[in-house]
Scaffold this motif. Structure first.
Motif, PDB file in Angstrom:
ATOM      1  N   LEU A 268       0.838  -1.201   0.000  1.00  0.00           N
ATOM      2  CA  LEU A 268       0.000   0.000   0.000  1.00  0.00           C
ATOM      3  C   LEU A 268       0.874   1.252   0.000  1.00  0.00           C
ATOM      4  O   LEU A 268       1.898   1.327   0.691  1.00  0.00           O
ATOM      5  CB  LEU A 268      -0.913   0.009   1.226  1.00  0.00           C
ATOM      6  N   GLU A 269       0.451   2.244  -0.741  1.00  0.00           N
ATOM      7  CA  GLU A 269       1.129   3.532  -0.801  1.00  0.00           C
ATOM      8  C   GLU A 269       0.109   4.609  -1.131  1.00  0.00           C
ATOM      9  O   GLU A 269      -1.029   4.318  -1.498  1.00  0.00           O
ATOM     10  CB  GLU A 269       2.255   3.508  -1.846  1.00  0.00           C
ATOM     11  N   VAL A 270       0.527   5.844  -0.983  1.00  0.00           N
ATOM     12  CA  VAL A 270      -0.348   6.983  -1.256  1.00  0.00           C
ATOM     13  C   VAL A 270       0.090   7.629  -2.565  1.00  0.00           C
ATOM     14  O   VAL A 270       1.265   7.963  -2.731  1.00  0.00           O
ATOM     15  CB  VAL A 270      -0.314   8.016  -0.114  1.00  0.00           C
ATOM     16  N   GLU A 271      -0.861   7.791  -3.458  1.00  0.00           N
ATOM     17  CA  GLU A 271      -0.606   8.520  -4.702  1.00  0.00           C
ATOM     18  C   GLU A 271      -1.186   9.921  -4.568  1.00  0.00           C
ATOM     19  O   GLU A 271      -2.368  10.085  -4.268  1.00  0.00           O
ATOM     20  CB  GLU A 271      -1.238   7.802  -5.891  1.00  0.00           C
ATOM     21  N   THR A 303       7.725   7.766   3.130  1.00  0.00           N
ATOM     22  CA  THR A 303       8.868   8.194   2.315  1.00  0.00           C
ATOM     23  C   THR A 303       8.433   8.221   0.862  1.00  0.00           C
ATOM     24  O   THR A 303       7.652   7.364   0.421  1.00  0.00           O
ATOM     25  CB  THR A 303      10.058   7.238   2.491  1.00  0.00           C
ATOM     26  N   VAL A 304       8.929   9.196   0.118  1.00  0.00           N
ATOM     27  CA  VAL A 304       8.625   9.264  -1.303  1.00  0.00           C
ATOM     28  C   VAL A 304       9.358   8.113  -1.998  1.00  0.00           C
ATOM     29  O   VAL A 304      10.584   8.109  -2.114  1.00  0.00           O
ATOM     30  CB  VAL A 304       9.065  10.617  -1.903  1.00  0.00           C
ATOM     31  N   ASN A 305       8.574   7.116  -2.467  1.00  0.00           N
ATOM     32  CA  ASN A 305       9.173   5.951  -3.122  1.00  0.00           C
ATOM     33  C   ASN A 305       9.540   6.227  -4.572  1.00  0.00           C
ATOM     34  O   ASN A 305      10.596   5.797  -5.043  1.00  0.00           O
ATOM     35  CB  ASN A 305       8.219   4.762  -3.068  1.00  0.00           C
ATOM     36  N   LYS A 321       4.456   8.978  -5.394  1.00  0.00           N
ATOM     37  CA  LYS A 321       4.021   7.770  -4.700  1.00  0.00           C
ATOM     38  C   LYS A 321       4.776   7.665  -3.387  1.00  0.00           C
ATOM     39  O   LYS A 321       6.003   7.554  -3.376  1.00  0.00           O
ATOM     40  CB  LYS A 321       4.265   6.535  -5.561  1.00  0.00           C
ATOM     41  N   ILE A 322       4.020   7.723  -2.281  1.00  0.00           N
ATOM     42  CA  ILE A 322       4.600   7.746  -0.941  1.00  0.00           C
ATOM     43  C   ILE A 322       4.309   6.417  -0.260  1.00  0.00           C
ATOM     44  O   ILE A 322       3.143   6.028  -0.097  1.00  0.00           O
ATOM     45  CB  ILE A 322       4.043   8.912  -0.098  1.00  0.00           C
ATOM     46  N   GLY A 323       5.346   5.708   0.128  1.00  0.00           N
ATOM     47  CA  GLY A 323       5.193   4.434   0.812  1.00  0.00           C
ATOM     48  C   GLY A 323       5.085   4.605   2.319  1.00  0.00           C
ATOM     49  O   GLY A 323       5.637   5.547   2.899  1.00  0.00           O
ATOM     50  N   PHE A 324       4.371   3.669   2.962  1.00  0.00           N
ATOM     51  CA  PHE A 324       4.240   3.679   4.422  1.00  0.00           C
ATOM     52  C   PHE A 324       5.481   3.069   5.051  1.00  0.00           C
ATOM     53  O   PHE A 324       5.904   1.970   4.677  1.00  0.00           O
ATOM     54  CB  PHE A 324       3.008   2.889   4.856  1.00  0.00           C
ATOM     55  N   SER A 325       6.061   3.773   6.028  1.00  0.00           N
ATOM     56  CA  SER A 325       7.198   3.229   6.765  1.00  0.00           C
ATOM     57  C   SER A 325       6.754   2.286   7.866  1.00  0.00           C
ATOM     58  O   SER A 325       7.567   1.549   8.419  1.00  0.00           O
ATOM     59  CB  SER A 325       8.038   4.367   7.371  1.00  0.00           C
ATOM     60  N   GLU A 326       5.468   2.302   8.193  1.00  0.00           N
ATOM     61  CA  GLU A 326       4.903   1.429   9.212  1.00  0.00           C
ATOM     62  C   GLU A 326       3.542   0.951   8.737  1.00  0.00           C
ATOM     63  O   GLU A 326       2.825   1.668   8.049  1.00  0.00           O
ATOM     64  CB  GLU A 326       4.785   2.170  10.554  1.00  0.00           C
ATOM     65  N   ARG A 327       3.185  -0.276   9.104  1.00  0.00           N
ATOM     66  CA  ARG A 327       1.962  -0.903   8.629  1.00  0.00           C
ATOM     67  C   ARG A 327       0.894  -0.885   9.722  1.00  0.00           C
ATOM     68  O   ARG A 327       1.195  -1.006  10.915  1.00  0.00           O
ATOM     69  CB  ARG A 327       2.223  -2.340   8.196  1.00  0.00           C
TER      70      ARG A 327
END
Length: 420
Positions: A268-271, A303-305, A321-327
């Protein structure tokens, strides 16, 4: 006794004697005449001024009471929680949570679905069977292909036996030719039979391989009736049910293409879209803080992936696209998100919210807190700026109502909040 005078023309004055009692008695209207020459008694005049003074004092008292009971209209704000990241945020953008690995699972074969083993939210592993189509026809084809292999092998054994017999005839013919017992033509026939037998063996071996390939094809067709998960993940939606006709190309109106859609929640990541004018504030690898509308009390590190290397002409934006450093299991695809691009990574002490208030409410180290319609002056200890707010370390609690721009407001003054 007074006499009356009347001025005549040319400086002559006519004198009248004062009226006598007899004259008064002879004229009754004279009793009603007002003597304007008489002055009012002194006591009555003092009483009139005293009444006027009392009335003025009463009016002044009423005016003062009305002014003292009137509430001052003020603008107010709530004490809220603010996050330290606001002080180091360079850019804020909105977007959605999306899985990097997502697929719509369909079947390669066409058939009626007879079993479905998952539902929305089911966790599946890579290679796990999640649905099955009717497979009687494919099983029959496999059985026929296996039988064809056995028949081809039998013909191969027969041809090999014929080849052995032809080889023996060839050797005898060679010996007899050497002794001169047979003609050359007979020996040539033996050679031809040997070559033909050898060719038939080769053809039968190829037929066996062809039959075995048909078996493999039938096994693949049978295996295609099983729908498996291509990767480990979670089922998001179910688009077909038992009894539906599944077609890989969805050629008919009643057929279904995909059976389920699933995603790998670990990807999962944020666009989010960043305008061209703000690109200098964001870069790949930059630390971010993610806030989800569904979880307003939480903040996630990110973090910006990656950065999509193209610009959307219609919006003049670039996709980050920003990835989660924690789930967190509560984070789901398609959730609305707000991303803050930070100038530096957050420390552990900056991961919790703090009380904050508008700087307009702080005046000389104190604020006016509104309680039960009155403004109470309360000393406060402030900290750093948190964006547009000011950190409050002591003196206030969450959801306190404070006065904005109090000015000359007095402690304990009656106030009323302005209506928006």
């Amino acid at each position: 006794m007074k006499t009356s005078h009347r001025l005549l023309g040319a400086g002559h004055v006519e004198t009248f004697p004062p009226p006598t009692a007899a004259m008064h008695m002879s004229n009754p209207l004279s009793k009603l005449a007002i003597d304007r020459t008489a002055s009012p008694p002194p006591r009555r005049r003092k009483r009139r001024w005293l009444i006027i003074l009392i009335v003025l004092l009463v009016l002044a008292l009423l005016l003062g009471l009305s002014r003292s009971g009137r509430s001052t209209e003020v603008s107010t704000a709530k004490v809220v929680q603010a996050w330290p990241s606001a002080a180091i945020s360079q850019l804020t953008a909105t977007g959605y949570v999306v899985p990097q690995k997502k697929a719509a699972i369909a079947s390669k074969a066409t058939g009626r679905m007879e079993w479905l083993g998952v539902r929305e939210g089911s966790k599946v592993k890579e290679g796990e069977v999640i649905a099955r189509l009717e497979r009687a026809e494919q099983e029959a084809q496999l059985a026929q292909a296996v039988a064809n292999v056995e028949a081809a092998k039998a013909r191969l054994r027969q041809s090999e036996a014929d080849a052995i017999e032809a080889e023996r005839s060839y050797r005898r013919s060679t010996e007899l030719l050497a002794q001169g017992f047979i003609a050359n033509s007979a020996h040539d026939n033996a050679i031809s039979r040997t070559q033909q037998a050898t060719a038939v063996v080769g053809a039968q071996r190829a037929a066996v391989k062809q039959a075995e390939a048909a078996v493999t094809q039938a096994k693949v067709a049978l295996d295609n009736t099983y729908i498996r998960a291509p990767f480990s993940g979670v089922v998001l939606t179910k688009t077909a049910n038992v009894g539906d006709v599944i077609s890989p190309f969805n050629t008919s109106v009643d057929s279904k293409g995909a059976v389920v859609s699933m995603a790998d929640m670990e990807t999962l990541e944020v666009e989010t879209d960043v305008s061209e004018s703000s690109l200098f504030k964001a870069k790949q690898g930059q630390a971010c803080e993610i806030q989800l509308d569904a979880l307003p009390d939480l903040r996630f590190l990110g973090t910006v992936n990656s950065v999509v290397p193209s610009v959307d002409r219609s919006k003049a934006t670039v996709t980050f696209k920003i990835g989660f450093s924690e789930r967190d299991p509560r984070v789901l695809p398609e959730m609305s998100a707000k991303v803050s691009f930070l100038s530096r990574p957050l420390s552990a002490s900056e991961r919790s919210p703090r009380l904050a208030v508008s700087p307009k409410a702080v005046q000389e180290g104190a604020v006016f807190v509104v309680r039960e319609g009155k403004a109470h002056r309360t000393p406060v200890q402030t900290g750093q700026s948190l964006g547009e707010l000011l950190e409050v370390r002591q003196g206030l609690k969450l959801d306190d109502t404070v006065v904005l721009d109090p000015g000359p407001l007095k402690d304990g003054a009656a106030v009323v909040e302005k209506k928006p």
